[in-house]
Scaffold this motif. Structure first.
Motif, PDB file in Angstrom:
ATOM      1  N   ALA A 103      -2.404  -5.814  12.993  1.00 18.75           N
ATOM      2  CA  ALA A 103      -1.399  -6.155  14.002  1.00 18.75           C
ATOM      3  C   ALA A 103      -1.242  -7.665  14.126  1.00 18.75           C
ATOM      4  O   ALA A 103      -0.109  -8.183  14.248  1.00 18.75           O
ATOM      5  CB  ALA A 103      -1.788  -5.548  15.350  1.00 18.75           C
ATOM      6  N   THR A 104      -2.343  -8.401  14.085  1.00 14.50           N
ATOM      7  CA  THR A 104      -2.271  -9.855  14.188  1.00 14.50           C
ATOM      8  C   THR A 104      -1.550 -10.463  12.997  1.00 14.50           C
ATOM      9  O   THR A 104      -0.751 -11.401  13.141  1.00 14.50           O
ATOM     10  CB  THR A 104      -3.686 -10.446  14.303  1.00 14.50           C
ATOM     11  N   LEU A 105      -1.822  -9.949  11.816  1.00 13.53           N
ATOM     12  CA  LEU A 105      -1.125 -10.432  10.621  1.00 13.53           C
ATOM     13  C   LEU A 105       0.374 -10.159  10.697  1.00 13.53           C
ATOM     14  O   LEU A 105       1.201 -11.000  10.316  1.00 13.53           O
ATOM     15  CB  LEU A 105      -1.718  -9.773   9.374  1.00 13.53           C
TER      16      LEU A 105
ATOM     17  N   GLU B  19      -9.869  -3.149  12.032  1.00 20.11           N
ATOM     18  CA  GLU B  19      -8.829  -3.021  11.007  1.00 20.11           C
ATOM     19  C   GLU B  19      -7.431  -3.035  11.630  1.00 20.11           C
ATOM     20  O   GLU B  19      -6.523  -3.701  11.129  1.00 20.11           O
ATOM     21  CB  GLU B  19      -9.029  -1.731  10.205  1.00 20.11           C
ATOM     22  N   THR B  20      -7.243  -2.282  12.719  1.00 19.26           N
ATOM     23  CA  THR B  20      -5.926  -2.247  13.353  1.00 19.26           C
ATOM     24  C   THR B  20      -5.599  -3.577  14.020  1.00 19.26           C
ATOM     25  O   THR B  20      -4.443  -4.015  14.002  1.00 19.26           O
ATOM     26  CB  THR B  20      -5.863  -1.114  14.386  1.00 19.26           C
ATOM     27  N   ILE B  21      -6.599  -4.233  14.606  1.00 17.58           N
ATOM     28  CA  ILE B  21      -6.370  -5.536  15.243  1.00 17.58           C
ATOM     29  C   ILE B  21      -5.973  -6.573  14.194  1.00 17.58           C
ATOM     30  O   ILE B  21      -5.021  -7.347  14.391  1.00 17.58           O
ATOM     31  CB  ILE B  21      -7.624  -5.994  16.001  1.00 17.58           C
ATOM     32  N   LYS B  22      -6.679  -6.612  13.076  1.00 16.56           N
ATOM     33  CA  LYS B  22      -6.342  -7.568  12.020  1.00 16.56           C
ATOM     34  C   LYS B  22      -4.941  -7.317  11.487  1.00 16.56           C
ATOM     35  O   LYS B  22      -4.166  -8.259  11.266  1.00 16.56           O
ATOM     36  CB  LYS B  22      -7.374  -7.475  10.889  1.00 16.56           C
TER      37      LYS B  22
ATOM     38  N   MET C  80       4.953  -6.091  -4.606  1.00 19.60           N
ATOM     39  CA  MET C  80       4.978  -7.148  -3.595  1.00 19.60           C
ATOM     40  C   MET C  80       5.193  -6.593  -2.190  1.00 19.60           C
ATOM     41  O   MET C  80       4.687  -7.145  -1.214  1.00 19.60           O
ATOM     42  CB  MET C  80       6.070  -8.169  -3.935  1.00 19.60           C
ATOM     43  N   LEU C  81       5.939  -5.492  -2.075  1.00 18.98           N
ATOM     44  CA  LEU C  81       6.241  -4.944  -0.766  1.00 18.98           C
ATOM     45  C   LEU C  81       5.129  -4.061  -0.215  1.00 18.98           C
ATOM     46  O   LEU C  81       4.963  -3.956   1.004  1.00 18.98           O
ATOM     47  CB  LEU C  81       7.545  -4.136  -0.820  1.00 18.98           C
ATOM     48  N   TYR C  82       4.364  -3.420  -1.093  1.00 12.81           N
ATOM     49  CA  TYR C  82       3.386  -2.448  -0.604  1.00 12.81           C
ATOM     50  C   TYR C  82       2.332  -3.062   0.324  1.00 12.81           C
ATOM     51  O   TYR C  82       2.009  -2.446   1.358  1.00 12.81           O
ATOM     52  CB  TYR C  82       2.688  -1.731  -1.758  1.00 12.81           C
ATOM     53  N   PRO C  83       1.753  -4.244   0.022  1.00 12.53           N
ATOM     54  CA  PRO C  83       0.769  -4.792   0.978  1.00 12.53           C
ATOM     55  C   PRO C  83       1.354  -4.970   2.378  1.00 12.53           C
ATOM     56  O   PRO C  83       0.672  -4.726   3.381  1.00 12.53           O
ATOM     57  CB  PRO C  83       0.395  -6.139   0.351  1.00 12.53           C
ATOM     58  N   PHE C  84       2.615  -5.405   2.450  1.00 14.38           N
ATOM     59  CA  PHE C  84       3.267  -5.562   3.751  1.00 14.38           C
ATOM     60  C   PHE C  84       3.441  -4.209   4.437  1.00 14.38           C
ATOM     61  O   PHE C  84       3.166  -4.060   5.636  1.00 14.38           O
ATOM     62  CB  PHE C  84       4.621  -6.242   3.551  1.00 14.38           C
ATOM     63  N   ILE C  85       3.901  -3.211   3.684  1.00 14.43           N
ATOM     64  CA  ILE C  85       4.087  -1.866   4.240  1.00 14.43           C
ATOM     65  C   ILE C  85       2.747  -1.277   4.675  1.00 14.43           C
ATOM     66  O   ILE C  85       2.645  -0.615   5.713  1.00 14.43           O
ATOM     67  CB  ILE C  85       4.785  -0.961   3.215  1.00 14.43           C
ATOM     68  N   HIS C  86       1.697  -1.500   3.880  1.00 16.13           N
ATOM     69  CA  HIS C  86       0.361  -0.997   4.213  1.00 16.13           C
ATOM     70  C   HIS C  86      -0.124  -1.580   5.540  1.00 16.13           C
ATOM     71  O   HIS C  86      -0.621  -0.849   6.411  1.00 16.13           O
ATOM     72  CB  HIS C  86      -0.606  -1.353   3.092  1.00 16.13           C
ATOM     73  N   LEU C  87       0.021  -2.904   5.709  1.00 18.74           N
ATOM     74  CA  LEU C  87      -0.415  -3.547   6.950  1.00 18.74           C
ATOM     75  C   LEU C  87       0.386  -3.028   8.140  1.00 18.74           C
ATOM     76  O   LEU C  87      -0.170  -2.785   9.215  1.00 18.74           O
ATOM     77  CB  LEU C  87      -0.267  -5.056   6.837  1.00 18.74           C
ATOM     78  N   LEU C  88       1.678  -2.868   7.956  1.00 22.12           N
ATOM     79  CA  LEU C  88       2.505  -2.354   9.042  1.00 22.12           C
ATOM     80  C   LEU C  88       2.077  -0.943   9.439  1.00 22.12           C
ATOM     81  O   LEU C  88       1.978  -0.618  10.630  1.00 22.12           O
ATOM     82  CB  LEU C  88       3.978  -2.361   8.616  1.00 22.12           C
ATOM     83  N   SER C  89       1.791  -0.102   8.450  1.00 19.01           N
ATOM     84  CA  SER C  89       1.363   1.262   8.730  1.00 19.01           C
ATOM     85  C   SER C  89       0.017   1.284   9.454  1.00 19.01           C
ATOM     86  O   SER C  89      -0.165   2.024  10.427  1.00 19.01           O
ATOM     87  CB  SER C  89       1.276   2.057   7.422  1.00 19.01           C
ATOM     88  N   VAL C  90      -0.931   0.467   8.984  1.00 21.13           N
ATOM     89  CA  VAL C  90      -2.249   0.429   9.624  1.00 21.13           C
ATOM     90  C   VAL C  90      -2.142  -0.086  11.051  1.00 21.13           C
ATOM     91  O   VAL C  90      -2.802   0.430  11.965  1.00 21.13           O
ATOM     92  CB  VAL C  90      -3.208  -0.453   8.794  1.00 21.13           C
ATOM     93  N   SER C  91      -1.311  -1.102  11.265  1.00 21.68           N
ATOM     94  CA  SER C  91      -1.194  -1.682  12.604  1.00 21.68           C
ATOM     95  C   SER C  91      -0.591  -0.695  13.602  1.00 21.68           C
ATOM     96  O   SER C  91      -0.821  -0.815  14.807  1.00 21.68           O
ATOM     97  CB  SER C  91      -0.345  -2.951  12.547  1.00 21.68           C
TER      98      SER C  91
ATOM     99  N   VAL D  93       1.642   4.453   3.755  1.00 23.64           N
ATOM    100  CA  VAL D  93       3.061   4.102   3.671  1.00 23.64           C
ATOM    101  C   VAL D  93       3.701   4.154   5.046  1.00 23.64           C
ATOM    102  O   VAL D  93       4.542   3.337   5.394  1.00 23.64           O
ATOM    103  CB  VAL D  93       3.800   5.021   2.687  1.00 23.64           C
ATOM    104  N   TYR D  94       3.317   5.143   5.853  1.00 22.17           N
ATOM    105  CA  TYR D  94       3.801   5.253   7.228  1.00 22.17           C
ATOM    106  C   TYR D  94       2.676   5.874   8.059  1.00 22.17           C
ATOM    107  O   TYR D  94       1.824   6.599   7.538  1.00 22.17           O
ATOM    108  CB  TYR D  94       5.065   6.118   7.315  1.00 22.17           C
TER     109      TYR D  94
END
Length: 293
Positions: A262-264, A257-260, A26-37, A51-52
């Motif tokens: 960051a917006t999320l 990808e980074t814009i999406k 459950m946490l990995y999608p959130f961590i993935h988005l944070l890392s990409v942003s 992951v980072y």
């Protein structure tokens, strides 16, 4: 663990392992988005686990916050969440309090009548005609008024009120207090757990809602943040993406990808920050409010 049998220790081990794996999933999608942003464009499109950020960049957030559409969506979403949560709690408390009293005439009929709406509704077209008939089309109040009463939350609140000792109300009535004064001065102060629980449900629902905005709102200045996210991510509209990417030009470039991502993150973090402040009331409220029928 010292007093457990071998079978109990094995069960405890697999239970902890299962919960750990579920938490990671459950946490990995959130961590993935944070890392990409927080990554540069080259790092964001790198295949594999994120992951980072190996190459750190805040340019996606700079361009996201420079977009006027983001701030318009934030303003409308905050209005919807605050006004919708407050009015829903107020209206449901006014409804749940009399339904919690055994001396209310025809209480069972009223309760069954309300429960009926939880399983059956008029449908999408009648709902649209009703909203249009009462003049809420293209109004920000369409986010708030039609959903002020949520049947399940109302029943949980009613059950919680039923657990409050009636002697408190009897003593207040002997001192001359009326029903409304009793509700405001005695019942609601004792009902912080259930009010916090139902308030969290309402706030999360309002913050994440987008379907009613798609149906009833045409003016871009009245759209909520989730509507903008849907157009940006699900519909894949290039106009919104270009509007962000062309804001605040700088040396660094950004990718969709980074814009999406960051917006999320911008849309998700505010509601996550609220949860720790009312978490202590959540378990107590939902447990007590669900015991008595």
């Amino acid at each position: 663990m010292l007093h457990m049998t071998a079978g109990e220790k094995v069960f405890q081990f697999f239970l902890i392992l299962f919960i750990t794996l579920m938490s990671v999933a459950m946490l990995y999608p959130f961590i993935h988005l944070l890392s990409v942003s927080l990554s540069t464009p080259a790092e964001a499109i790198r295949p594999g686990l994120h992951v980072y950020p190996l190459e750190f960049s805040l340019e996606a957030y700079n361009k996201t916050f420079a977009s006027s559409q983001i701030w318009i969506g934030f303003k409308n979403t905050i209005f919807r969440t605050v006004a919708g949560t407050f009015l829903a709690l107020f209206m449901m408390a006014l409804t749940a309090y009399p339904l919690s009293k055994k001396y209310l005439p025809h209480r069972s009929f009223y309760t069954l009548f309300i429960v009926f709406t939880m399983f059956f509704s008029g449908g999408l077209i009648p709902s649209y005609l009703l909203i249009k008939g009462i003049g809420l089309i293209n109004s920000v109040w369409v986010y708030v008024i039609p959903v002020m009463i949520q049947t399940f939350s109302l029943l949980v609140m009613r059950n919680f009120f039923m657990e409050i000792p009636s002697e408190l109300e009897d003593s207040a009535k002997m001192d001359g207090a009326g029903d409304f004064r009793i509700l405001l001065s005695i019942i609601l102060p004792l009902s912080k757990p259930i009010m916090a629980t139902v308030g969290l449900w309402q706030a999360v629902n309002h913050w994440n809602a987008w379907f009613d905005g798609m149906l009833y709102i045409q003016d871009p200045s009245k759209m909520v943040l989730q509507m903008f996210l849907r157009k940006l991510i699900v519909s894949g509209e290039e106009q919104e993406m270009n509007a962000i990417m062309n804001q605040a030009p700088g040396v660094e470039i950004v990718t969709p990808e980074t814009i999406k991502a960051a917006t999320l993150m911008v849309a998700t973090l505010p509601i996550l920050i609220v949860y720790p402040f009312i978490q202590k009331y959540f378990v107590k409220g939902i447990m007590v409010g669900s015991l008595k029928g």
